[in-house]
Write a protein that holds these residues in place. Sequence first.
Motif, mmCIF file in Angstrom:
data_model
loop_
_atom_site.group_PDB
_atom_site.id
_atom_site.type_symbol
_atom_site.label_atom_id
_atom_site.label_comp_id
_atom_site.label_asym_id
_atom_site.label_seq_id
_atom_site.Cartn_x
_atom_site.Cartn_y
_atom_site.Cartn_z
ATOM 1 N N VAL A 169 9.129 -59.004 -36.296
ATOM 2 C CA VAL A 169 8.499 -59.786 -37.375
ATOM 3 C C VAL A 169 9.424 -60.020 -38.560
ATOM 4 O O VAL A 169 9.091 -60.785 -39.453
ATOM 5 N N ASP A 170 10.562 -59.340 -38.590
ATOM 6 C CA ASP A 170 11.346 -59.369 -39.817
ATOM 7 C C ASP A 170 12.855 -59.469 -39.570
ATOM 8 O O ASP A 170 13.464 -60.531 -39.743
ATOM 9 N N SER A 171 13.463 -58.372 -39.086
ATOM 10 C CA SER A 171 14.925 -58.304 -39.159
ATOM 11 C C SER A 171 15.648 -59.257 -38.211
ATOM 12 O O SER A 171 16.778 -59.631 -38.468
ATOM 13 N N ALA A 188 3.576 -52.259 -41.790
ATOM 14 C CA ALA A 188 3.600 -52.374 -43.255
ATOM 15 C C ALA A 188 4.193 -53.724 -43.662
ATOM 16 O O ALA A 188 3.713 -54.369 -44.599
ATOM 17 N N GLU A 189 5.222 -54.180 -42.923
ATOM 18 C CA GLU A 189 5.828 -55.481 -43.252
ATOM 19 C C GLU A 189 4.857 -56.619 -42.905
ATOM 20 O O GLU A 189 4.824 -57.643 -43.584
ATOM 21 N N VAL A 190 4.085 -56.427 -41.835
ATOM 22 C CA VAL A 190 3.106 -57.458 -41.453
ATOM 23 C C VAL A 190 2.031 -57.569 -42.541
ATOM 24 O O VAL A 190 1.650 -58.662 -42.954
ATOM 25 N N GLY A 245 6.697 -55.034 -52.773
ATOM 26 C CA GLY A 245 6.617 -53.615 -52.397
ATOM 27 C C GLY A 245 7.971 -52.954 -52.219
ATOM 28 O O GLY A 245 8.061 -51.732 -52.090
ATOM 29 N N HIS A 246 9.047 -53.766 -52.201
ATOM 30 C CA HIS A 246 10.367 -53.223 -51.852
ATOM 31 C C HIS A 246 11.136 -52.630 -53.020
ATOM 32 O O HIS A 246 11.941 -51.731 -52.824
ATOM 33 N N THR A 247 10.929 -53.146 -54.241
ATOM 34 C CA THR A 247 11.703 -52.605 -55.368
ATOM 35 C C THR A 247 11.322 -51.134 -55.566
ATOM 36 O O THR A 247 12.193 -50.257 -55.632
ATOM 37 N N THR A 296 9.416 -43.357 -43.826
ATOM 38 C CA THR A 296 10.101 -44.479 -43.187
ATOM 39 C C THR A 296 10.139 -45.627 -44.195
ATOM 40 O O THR A 296 9.439 -45.603 -45.210
ATOM 41 N N HIS A 297 10.919 -46.653 -43.885
ATOM 42 C CA HIS A 297 11.017 -47.810 -44.774
ATOM 43 C C HIS A 297 9.632 -48.424 -45.010
ATOM 44 O O HIS A 297 9.231 -48.682 -46.150
ATOM 45 N N GLY A 298 8.894 -48.629 -43.931
ATOM 46 C CA GLY A 298 7.563 -49.254 -44.052
ATOM 47 C C GLY A 298 6.613 -48.402 -44.879
ATOM 48 O O GLY A 298 5.809 -48.924 -45.656
ATOM 49 N N ALA A 351 7.483 -46.377 -47.271
ATOM 50 C CA ALA A 351 7.905 -46.501 -48.674
ATOM 51 C C ALA A 351 7.439 -47.839 -49.251
ATOM 52 O O ALA A 351 7.001 -47.911 -50.410
ATOM 53 N N VAL A 352 7.489 -48.892 -48.441
ATOM 54 C CA VAL A 352 7.030 -50.204 -48.897
ATOM 55 C C VAL A 352 5.512 -50.168 -49.145
ATOM 56 O O VAL A 352 5.007 -50.758 -50.106
ATOM 57 N N ALA A 353 4.790 -49.444 -48.289
ATOM 58 C CA ALA A 353 3.340 -49.313 -48.462
ATOM 59 C C ALA A 353 3.045 -48.688 -49.829
ATOM 60 O O ALA A 353 2.212 -49.186 -50.597
#
Length: 358
Positions: free
Chosen positions: A136-138, A184-186, A245-247, A262-264, A266-268
């Motif tokens: 979905v992303d990278s 989380a990215e979705v 959510g990324h900053t 995990t990255h997701g 942390a974004v959550a």
Amino acid sequence: MENIHVNLGKDSYSIYVQNGLLDILGPAVRRISNTDKIAVISDDTVDRLYGNRLQTTLNNSGISSKRIVFSAGEQSKNIETLAQIYAALSDFSITRSDAIITFGGGVPGDLGGFAAATYLRGIPFIQIPTTVLAQVDSSVGGKVAIDLPSGKNLAGCFYQPKAVFIDPELVRTLPERITHDGLAEVIKYGCICNEKLFTLFEQVSGDDEINLCWQEIIKTCCEIKARIVEHDEHDTGERMLLNFGHTIGHAVEKYYGYGTYTHGEAVAIGMMLLTAQTEALGLTERGTAERIRNVLQKFHLPVMMEASEKELLKYIGHDKKKRGDDITFIILERIGKGKRFPVLGPDISTYISKGDLA
Ligand SMILES: NC(=O)c1ccc[n+]([C@@H]2O[C@H](COP(=O)([O-])OP(=O)(O)OC[C@H]3O[C@@H](n4cnc5c(N)ncnc54)[C@H](O)[C@@H]3O)[C@@H](O)[C@H]2O)c1
Ligand SMILES: [Zn+2]
């Protein structure tokens, strides 16, 4: 076959999304790459699970392939593994008229893509992503990179693939935590620009129902990312929306030293903290933070963490997308509508307060 076109002038390409695609993609790879010799760059987990199936469809289409395999995990996304990949490409006598396939999650995609971008000043490459995050992303958008001892993704470039082939069925073998990480990215895509996608997560009971709709979800996300990338290939404007959510998320990852969350995850936390604050400040429609919290919790994503705002603030300054002391947060007006929101340096702490969440 479902086909999403990414229109980038001479660097345009298509994303193909279809259940079962892994076993039948040989002929399309042959047509697009226009070669009978391909190096497949993958990690040992993906190679063990799916390497034979990929090689079989390539073989059946008259393509001879070499599997270049490294140890799974972020710790391989470095200059040492890159050097090993260059050596293997050289052993296989790959030329600029041959091609590379990156096969796996974001690590083989980023690392293999960077090898493709730089070996012999650039070999055509095709992405076959196998994690939710990569599908979905990278794999869409052409960012490729390796990590340096001083930080993640610090050596890299923009290099578009010739095609992306996505088989949503491959995500069925992912460990649950890695699936949720990508989810989380979705959820982020739903928040910033697609309320219908977000509502789907409100309506389903949990993972079992989501597992029935991956193909639709992945298509929707690729469509969103493709349109954003078309408008802002080199990440100077609209693409910043993807940073919702990324900053704060990046600061959480750095504070805990990559590994706790995990990255997701942390974004959550980032989406949750920021939206609770912007809602309290009257910038976001009331009830939005609650909706996000409910969806995140349904998929076992965290909405809180231990670190204090003060501790977190120290790590906000490390974001490579930050210019000077000021920062541009992506905030929500409401679910489905994100926007850029510049904040002056001294005011940043206002937006990462745990507020009434604490
Ligand atoms: N280029 C970009 O635009 C971009 C965007 C976001 C993230 N990234 C990068 O992506 C990376 C993270 O991606 P990731 O989470 O996919 O990591 P990853 O590639 O390490 O995959 C996570 C784990 O899942 C395993 N795996 C992969 N596919 C599987 C499958 N189908 N079944 C079972 N196991 C499978 C892998 O072996 C690995 O252990 C980071 O390095 C990040 O910097 C890049
Ligand atoms: Zn992300």
